[in-house]
Motif scaffolding. Structure first.
Motif, PDB file in Angstrom:
ATOM      1  N   THR A 242       0.857  -1.199   0.000  1.00  0.00           N
ATOM      2  CA  THR A 242       0.000   0.000   0.000  1.00  0.00           C
ATOM      3  C   THR A 242       0.886   1.240   0.000  1.00  0.00           C
ATOM      4  N   VAL A 243       0.325   2.326  -0.504  1.00  0.00           N
ATOM      5  CA  VAL A 243       1.048   3.594  -0.606  1.00  0.00           C
ATOM      6  C   VAL A 243       1.349   4.131   0.790  1.00  0.00           C
ATOM      7  N   GLY A 244       2.585   4.606   0.955  1.00  0.00           N
ATOM      8  CA  GLY A 244       2.977   5.184   2.229  1.00  0.00           C
ATOM      9  C   GLY A 244       3.943   6.333   2.034  1.00  0.00           C
ATOM     10  N   SER A 245       4.651   6.684   3.093  1.00  0.00           N
ATOM     11  CA  SER A 245       5.625   7.784   3.024  1.00  0.00           C
ATOM     12  C   SER A 245       6.878   7.420   3.816  1.00  0.00           C
ATOM     13  N   THR A 246       7.239   6.143   3.814  1.00  0.00           N
ATOM     14  CA  THR A 246       8.435   5.710   4.533  1.00  0.00           C
ATOM     15  C   THR A 246       9.693   6.162   3.794  1.00  0.00           C
ATOM     16  N   GLY A 247      10.803   6.212   4.504  1.00  0.00           N
ATOM     17  CA  GLY A 247      12.053   6.681   3.905  1.00  0.00           C
ATOM     18  C   GLY A 247      12.059   8.192   3.803  1.00  0.00           C
ATOM     19  N   THR A 248      12.804   8.725   2.850  1.00  0.00           N
ATOM     20  CA  THR A 248      12.884  10.179   2.670  1.00  0.00           C
ATOM     21  C   THR A 248      11.761  10.646   1.751  1.00  0.00           C
ATOM     22  N   ALA A 249      10.547  10.602   2.259  1.00  0.00           N
ATOM     23  CA  ALA A 249       9.376  11.055   1.497  1.00  0.00           C
ATOM     24  C   ALA A 249       8.696  12.177   2.259  1.00  0.00           C
ATOM     25  N   THR A 250       8.242  13.189   1.552  1.00  0.00           N
ATOM     26  CA  THR A 250       7.561  14.327   2.193  1.00  0.00           C
ATOM     27  C   THR A 250       6.062  14.106   2.290  1.00  0.00           C
ATOM     28  N   GLY A 251       5.572  13.055   1.661  1.00  0.00           N
ATOM     29  CA  GLY A 251       4.147  12.755   1.703  1.00  0.00           C
ATOM     30  C   GLY A 251       3.901  11.412   1.046  1.00  0.00           C
ATOM     31  N   PRO A 252       2.698  10.883   1.168  1.00  0.00           N
ATOM     32  CA  PRO A 252       2.407   9.565   0.607  1.00  0.00           C
ATOM     33  C   PRO A 252       2.482   9.537  -0.920  1.00  0.00           C
ATOM     34  N   HIS A 253       3.214   8.609  -1.438  1.00  0.00           N
ATOM     35  CA  HIS A 253       3.285   8.386  -2.883  1.00  0.00           C
ATOM     36  C   HIS A 253       3.999   7.057  -3.132  1.00  0.00           C
ATOM     37  N   CYS A 254       3.934   6.583  -4.350  1.00  0.00           N
ATOM     38  CA  CYS A 254       4.629   5.354  -4.735  1.00  0.00           C
ATOM     39  C   CYS A 254       5.785   5.697  -5.668  1.00  0.00           C
ATOM     40  N   HIS A 255       7.001   5.410  -5.208  1.00  0.00           N
ATOM     41  CA  HIS A 255       8.170   5.539  -6.087  1.00  0.00           C
ATOM     42  C   HIS A 255       8.291   4.235  -6.860  1.00  0.00           C
ATOM     43  N   TYR A 256       8.337   4.341  -8.179  1.00  0.00           N
ATOM     44  CA  TYR A 256       8.300   3.148  -9.029  1.00  0.00           C
ATOM     45  C   TYR A 256       9.437   3.183 -10.045  1.00  0.00           C
ATOM     46  N   GLU A 257      10.161   2.065 -10.143  1.00  0.00           N
ATOM     47  CA  GLU A 257      11.266   1.947 -11.096  1.00  0.00           C
ATOM     48  C   GLU A 257      11.091   0.698 -11.956  1.00  0.00           C
ATOM     49  N   VAL A 258      11.545   0.803 -13.182  1.00  0.00           N
ATOM     50  CA  VAL A 258      11.650  -0.350 -14.081  1.00  0.00           C
ATOM     51  C   VAL A 258      13.117  -0.519 -14.427  1.00  0.00           C
ATOM     52  N   LEU A 259      13.656  -1.685 -14.129  1.00  0.00           N
ATOM     53  CA  LEU A 259      15.058  -1.977 -14.427  1.00  0.00           C
ATOM     54  C   LEU A 259      15.111  -2.999 -15.560  1.00  0.00           C
ATOM     55  N   VAL A 260      15.840  -2.668 -16.595  1.00  0.00           N
ATOM     56  CA  VAL A 260      16.022  -3.560 -17.731  1.00  0.00           C
ATOM     57  C   VAL A 260      17.492  -3.940 -17.772  1.00  0.00           C
ATOM     58  N   ARG A 261      17.756  -5.207 -17.486  1.00  0.00           N
ATOM     59  CA  ARG A 261      19.134  -5.696 -17.350  1.00  0.00           C
ATOM     60  C   ARG A 261      19.900  -4.829 -16.351  1.00  0.00           C
ATOM     61  N   ASN A 262      19.220  -4.527 -15.229  1.00  0.00           N
ATOM     62  CA  ASN A 262      19.780  -3.779 -14.091  1.00  0.00           C
ATOM     63  C   ASN A 262      20.069  -2.312 -14.408  1.00  0.00           C
ATOM     64  N   GLU A 263      19.522  -1.801 -15.489  1.00  0.00           N
ATOM     65  CA  GLU A 263      19.630  -0.379 -15.814  1.00  0.00           C
ATOM     66  C   GLU A 263      18.228   0.235 -15.776  1.00  0.00           C
ATOM     67  N   GLN A 264      18.091   1.345 -15.027  1.00  0.00           N
ATOM     68  CA  GLN A 264      16.773   1.971 -14.914  1.00  0.00           C
ATOM     69  C   GLN A 264      16.361   2.644 -16.221  1.00  0.00           C
ATOM     70  N   GLU A 265      15.104   2.446 -16.594  1.00  0.00           N
ATOM     71  CA  GLU A 265      14.506   3.130 -17.730  1.00  0.00           C
ATOM     72  C   GLU A 265      13.284   3.910 -17.251  1.00  0.00           C
ATOM     73  N   ASN A 266      12.847   4.866 -18.056  1.00  0.00           N
ATOM     74  CA  ASN A 266      11.667   5.644 -17.699  1.00  0.00           C
ATOM     75  C   ASN A 266      10.466   4.708 -17.568  1.00  0.00           C
ATOM     76  N   PRO A 267       9.921   4.538 -16.370  1.00  0.00           N
ATOM     77  CA  PRO A 267       8.823   3.586 -16.172  1.00  0.00           C
ATOM     78  C   PRO A 267       7.583   3.905 -16.995  1.00  0.00           C
ATOM     79  N   ALA A 268       7.358   5.201 -17.284  1.00  0.00           N
ATOM     80  CA  ALA A 268       6.153   5.580 -18.011  1.00  0.00           C
ATOM     81  C   ALA A 268       6.097   4.957 -19.398  1.00  0.00           C
ATOM     82  N   LYS A 269       7.255   4.563 -19.940  1.00  0.00           N
ATOM     83  CA  LYS A 269       7.278   3.879 -21.232  1.00  0.00           C
ATOM     84  C   LYS A 269       6.512   2.562 -21.166  1.00  0.00           C
ATOM     85  N   TYR A 270       6.369   2.044 -19.952  1.00  0.00           N
ATOM     86  CA  TYR A 270       5.735   0.737 -19.772  1.00  0.00           C
ATOM     87  C   TYR A 270       4.304   0.853 -19.238  1.00  0.00           C
ATOM     88  N   PHE A 271       3.725   2.063 -19.308  1.00  0.00           N
ATOM     89  CA  PHE A 271       2.339   2.244 -18.876  1.00  0.00           C
ATOM     90  C   PHE A 271       1.386   2.160 -20.070  1.00  0.00           C
TER      91      PHE A 271
END
Length: 290
Positions: A242-271
């Protein structure tokens, strides 16, 4: 005196024989010269044909890396493998005694290299054939939806790229997107896969990492409550946190990453699933850090 005349005769005879042999070819010598000339012509033609075939092989290699393998998100084959060495300097030493050895050696080396290139291409096509067989599985596993459904998603509040960190107060790379949602909103797996990690990861707070196979992984950060354990097999759309604000977050949100062969790509490309072209275009625009 007789001995001198005999010696002189032998010398003169030898000179005349050498001159005759040099100036007037014997039938055998003429035939050998003709055959050598024919062989040289054939090697020259072969060399030109090999040059044309090399261009075709190079085109096939380019398509293999940038079209076929790219379509399946497979790594391109390194040039060191596609065009490996062909042995030491003595590899063609046995050809040095031949007439026109430079042409023979050059053509032989080209053929040897092409044989190696074709072997690599053949192996690559076998791998692509296996990828085609697993296409349906791959489609299910590739991340292709937003981790926060449109019912809860209020939009992207921080995009992919350089940004000014709201807590640390300096510009740094942001390797994912932050999706605005109320605390407690469900976070869903974006593709089929296996939960690889669950736990605390520094500034990301509570994190879930899913390994989707085929070179893809996804990371979901700042979670409030985690609903899965490492090793669990999940399907696309399954609630994992569930969405929270743990870690260095100023408010509730979901940080989301897509890693392709361990390299981050823009996740929105996969929406791209369940979005109209206009919605997808807007999502990509919003996902770029300004």
């Amino acid at each position: 005196m007789a001995i001198k005349q005999l010696a002189l005769g032998i010398i003169i005879g030898g000179v005349l024989f050498y001159v005759a042999d040099y100036a007037f070819d014997s039938p055998i010598k003429k035939q050998l010269k003709k055959e050598n000339k024919l062989l040289l012509t054939q090697y020259q033609l072969l060399s030109r044909q090999v040059d044309k075939k090399e261009e075709i092989v190079a085109e096939l290699e380019d398509r293999d890396d940038n079209l076929y393998r790219s379509a399946f998100n497979a790594e391109p084959i390194p040039a060191t493998i596609r065009r490996p060495g062909i042995g030491g300097s003595d590899r063609y030493e046995h050809l040095l005694t031949l007439n026109n050895s430079d042409v023979v050696i050059s053509t032989t080396a080209k053929v040897d290299m092409m044989s190696k290139q074709l072997a690599v291409l053949s192996k690559s096509y076998d791998e692509l054939a296996d990828m085609v067989k697993t296409r349906d599985t791959r489609v299910k596993c590739v991340p292709s939806i937003s981790p926060v459904s449109s019912k809860y998603n209020k939009g992207i509040i921080s995009g992919f790229g350089m940004r000014f960190h709201p807590v640390l107060k300096y510009r740094r790379p942001h390797r994912g997107v932050d999706l605005n949602a109320n605390a407690g909103a469900p976070i869903q797996a974006t593709g089929d896969g296996k939960v690889e990690f669950v736990g605390w990861q520094g500034g990301f707070g509570n994190v879930v990492v899913i390994n989707h196979g085929f070179g893809y992984k996804t990371r979901y950060g700042h979670c409030r409550e985690i609903k899965v354990q490492p090793g669990k097999i999940v399907k696309r759309g399954a609630v994992i946190a569930t969405v929270g604000s743990t870690g260095t977050a100023t408010g509730p949100h979901c940080h989301y990453e897509v890693l392709v062969r361990n390299e981050q790509e823009n996740p929105a490309k996969y929406f791209f699933m369940n979005l109209t072209p206009a919605e997808y275009e807007k999502m990509l625009f919003d996902s770029e850090s300004k």
